[in-house]
Design an enzyme around this catalytic site. Structure first.
Site, PDB file in Angstrom:
ATOM      1  CB  SER A  21      66.052  12.551   2.576  1.00 22.60           C
ATOM      2  OG  SER A  21      66.882  13.388   1.818  1.00 22.60           O
ATOM      3  CG  ASP A  27      63.558  10.686  -4.403  1.00 20.95           C
ATOM      4  OD1 ASP A  27      64.328  11.657  -4.502  1.00 20.95           O
ATOM      5  OD2 ASP A  27      63.241  10.176  -3.321  1.00 20.95           O
ATOM      6  CG  HIS A  38      63.654  13.674  -1.928  1.00 19.51           C
ATOM      7  ND1 HIS A  38      64.122  12.391  -1.752  1.00 19.51           N
ATOM      8  CD2 HIS A  38      64.108  14.381  -0.853  1.00 19.51           C
ATOM      9  CE1 HIS A  38      64.843  12.321  -0.652  1.00 19.51           C
ATOM     10  NE2 HIS A  38      64.844  13.512  -0.079  1.00 19.51           N
TER      11      HIS A  38
END
Length: 509
Positions: free
Chosen positions: A330, A394, A487
Site C-alpha cells: 500500500s 485492489d 487490498h
C-alpha cells in the site's frame, strides 16, 4: 543527480479546504474555472492554466472526465478529513476489542475470565498487542521449500524472495517489539532497528519502517520494509487520494504526499522540498536525550529517507557481501520505490549497485511518465529489479488516476494476479482507474466469489490458508466496497504462494 542553481522546482497542490460545496458545484457541473482555481496552489500561473485546460492532449479543451477526477479527489479528502477523528476512535476500539478477545481465548473465554477476575487487559505496544492487519491475517511463518525449511533465493522476482518481502510488508504494521520477536525468533534472522519517523506536514510521527538482515554477521541480505496505509488512519488515506505533485528537474513529477511521508519536505513551505532533496549529509546527529536534532531549520525531526539511508550505508560497510531489498504494501509500497528514486537523484551509485530490487504490493502511483522512463533506465536494465504486484480489483494501485489530468503513471514490471491466483506479466493492471459503471457489476460479483472462497480456503488449500473471522468480516465489507477488501494482505500472500502463471492473455474475473 546534481541540479544547478538555475533549476526551477515546480509544484501543484490540491487544497480541498480552500473552496466550498458551491465552488465544487460551479466547477464540476458548470465548468467555472475561477471556482476550480480555488482548490489549487501552484508554483506559477502557467502550471495552473495547464491543469485547468487539460483535454485530449495537453493544451486542448477541458473535458468533464478531467473535472470529475478533481472533484472525486476533493470530495474524498473532505469526507475522510471530516471522519478523521471517528476513524481514529473506531480504530482504537477495534484494536482493543480484537486484542481483548485474542488474549482471553475468544468471547466465551473473555466471559469466564471476567467472572473469575482473570481477564487479561491488552497493553498497546507490547509483545502481545497485534494490529488489525495482523488479526485479519495472522500468518507469520515464511514459505518453505521441499525440505520443510525456508529457502530464499536472492534474485529479484523470485517467489521465495517475493514471499519474504510480502511477509515483511505485512509485519511492518506491527509494533517494534512484535516485529523484533518475529524476525529473531520465528524467521531466525537478525532484527536491526525500527524507525518511527516525522512527517512535518502532518506534524506527527506517521511513517514507520524497519530493517533486518538474514544473519548478524557476514549477512547476505538487508531488508528494508515500510509500513503501509493503516485501515483507520485518515491521514494515510488522504495521502493516497492526494494528487498534489512536486517536479524535480531532470527527474519528473513526484507525488507530494509521499515526499512528505519520507520526511523530504512540507507543502506549507515548498522550498523545504528543494532543501531536503539536495541535502547529502547522511550522518544523523542526536541530542543528549537521544532525540534527533533538526536536519534543517524548516524541518522538525527525523526524516525517514535520511535515517534509512544512513543506516543502510553503515550496514553495507559492515557486511561487505550483503545486498539489500526494499519492500512495502500500500502506502509502504510507494515509499519503497520512492527510496531508490531519491537515491538516484542523490547519485548514490555505489549504494544502488548493491540493491537486489524493489518488490511492492498494492502500491499507488508515485509519479508521471517522465519519472517512470528515467527510473526504468536505472532499475530495469540489464535485468528488471522493480516488481509491482497487484491483486485483482485492489483499488489502491489504481490511485491517483492515470489520465491527462494529473499525469500519474505506473512503471516497472507489473505482476497481476486475478481472483483465481493466476499471474500475468502486464504493463498495466486491467481497469487501470477503477472507473466506469461497466466494471461495477463484475467487481461486486467477484466480491461474492471471494467471500465464498474465503470461507473454504482452509478446506481447499490446508489449515494455514484458513481465513480468520476478522478476514471474513473484511470480505463482507468487500461486498459493498470490492476494491477495499481486495487490498488486504491475505490476497497478496495467497497469490504469491498459490499463484500459477499464464503466459497468454486471458479474461479476469
Amino acid at each position: 543527480m546534481a541540479t544547478e542553481d538555475g533549476d526551477n522546482f515546480s509544484y501543484l497542490i490540491v487544497q480541498p479546504e480552500n473552496g466550498g460545496i458551491t465552488d465544487l458545484f460551479r466547477y464540476g457541473i458548470l465548468g467555472n474555472k475561477a471556482s476550480g482555481a480555488k482548490f489549487f496552489e501552484t508554483s506559477d500561473e502557467h502550471t495552473l492554466h495547464e491543469e485547468l485546460s487539460v483535454g485530449g492532449d495537453r493544451g486542448g479543451g477541458e473535458t468533464p472526465a478531467h473535472r470529475w477526477v478533481i472533484i472525486v479527489s476533493i470530495v474524498m479528502r473532505k469526507l475522510i478529513k471530516f471522519f478523521g477523528k471517528p476513524m481514529e476512535w473506531t480504530g482504537y476500539v477495534v484494536d482493543l476489542i480484537l486484542n481483548l478477545l485474542s488474549l482471553n481465548g475468544g468471547i466465551l473465554g473473555l466471559f469466564f475470565n471476567l467472572l473469575q477476575g482473570k481477564m487479561v487487559i491488552p497493553v498497546r505496544g507490547s509483545a502481545t498487542y497485534i494490529s488489525t492487519i495482523g488479526h485479519i491475517d495472522g500468518r507469520i511463518d515464511l514459505m518453505v521449500g521441499n525440505d520443510g525449511t525456508p529457502a530464499i533465493q536472492l534474485d529479484a522476482g523470485n517467489r521465495s524472495l517475493m514471499d519474504l518481502c510480502m511477509m515483511a510488508s505485512k509485519l511492518a504494521y506491527e509494533n517494534a517489539i512484535v516485529i523484533k520477536n518475529v524476525v529473531n525468533q520465528h524467521w531466525k534472522m537478525h532484527f536491526i532497528d525500527f524507525y518511527n519517523c516525522w512527517n512535518d506536514y502532518q506534524k506527527e510521527r506517521s511513517t514507520q519502517v524497519f530493517i533486518f538482515c538474514d544473519k548478524p554477521k557476514d549477512a547476505n541480505l538487508i531488508m528494508i520494509s515500510f509500513r503501509g496505509t493503516e485501515p483507520f488512519d485518515a491521514d494515510d488515506w488522504i495521502t493516497d487520494f492526494d494528487y498534489s505533485w512536486y517536479e524535480i528537474p531532470k527527474l519528473g513529477k513526484v507525488h507530494m504526499g509521499f515526499l512528505e511521508a519520507m520526511g523530504l519536505g512540507n507543502r506549507i513551505n515548498t522550498s523545504s522540498f528543494q532543501q531536503l532533496l539536495q541535502a547529502t549529509n547522511t550522518k544523523l546527529q542526536f541530542t543528549n536525550e537521544g532525540e534527533p536534532k533538526k536536519l534543517l531549520p524548516e524541518m522538525g525531526e527525523l526524516s525517514a529517507y535520511l535515517a534509512v539511508r544512513s543506516k543502510l550505508k553503515s550496514l553495507l560497510n559492515e557486511h561487505k557481501n550483503a545486498k539489500f531489498m526494499v519492500t512495502g504494501h500500500s502506502l509502504g509500497g510507494a515509499l519503497a520505490i520512492l527510496f531508490p528514486i531519491v537515491l538516484v537523484f542523490h547519485e548514490e551509485d555505489e549504494v544502488l549497485q548493491r540493491m537486489i530490487g524493489v518488490h511492492t504490493f498494492g502500491q499507488p502511483r508515485v509519479g508521471n511518465r517522465e519519472l517512470g522512463k528515467y527510473m526504468e533506465s536505472k532499475l530495469q536494465h540489464p535485468n528488471p529489479r522493480y516488481f509491482r504486484v497487484v491483486y485483482c480489483n485492489d483499488v489502491v494501485p489504481r490511485l491517483p488516476y492515470d489520465n491527462k489530468t494529473f499525469l500519474y503513471k505506473h512503471f516497472g514490471v507489473c505482476l497481476y494476479y486475478d481472483s483465481l491466483f493466476v499471474k500475468q506479466k502486464v504493463e498495466e493492471e486491467p481497469n487501470r482507474n477503477d472507473y466506469g459503471l461497466w466494471y461495477l457489476i463484475p467487481e461486486h460479483l467477484n466480491a461474492v466469489w471471494e467471500l465464498a472462497r474465503g470461507m473454504t480456503m482452509g478446506m481447499a488449500y490446508g489449515p494455514e490458508y484458513k481465513e480468520s473471522w476478522e478476514g471474513i468480516v473484511m470480505r463482507l465489507i468487500g461486498l459493498a466496497i470490492p476494491g477495499l477488501s481486495a487490498h488486504g494482505p491475505p490476497n497478496y500472500v495467497n497469490s504469491i504462494r498459490l499463484g500459477t502463471e499464464k503466459h497468454i492473455q486471458m479474461s479476469t474475473l
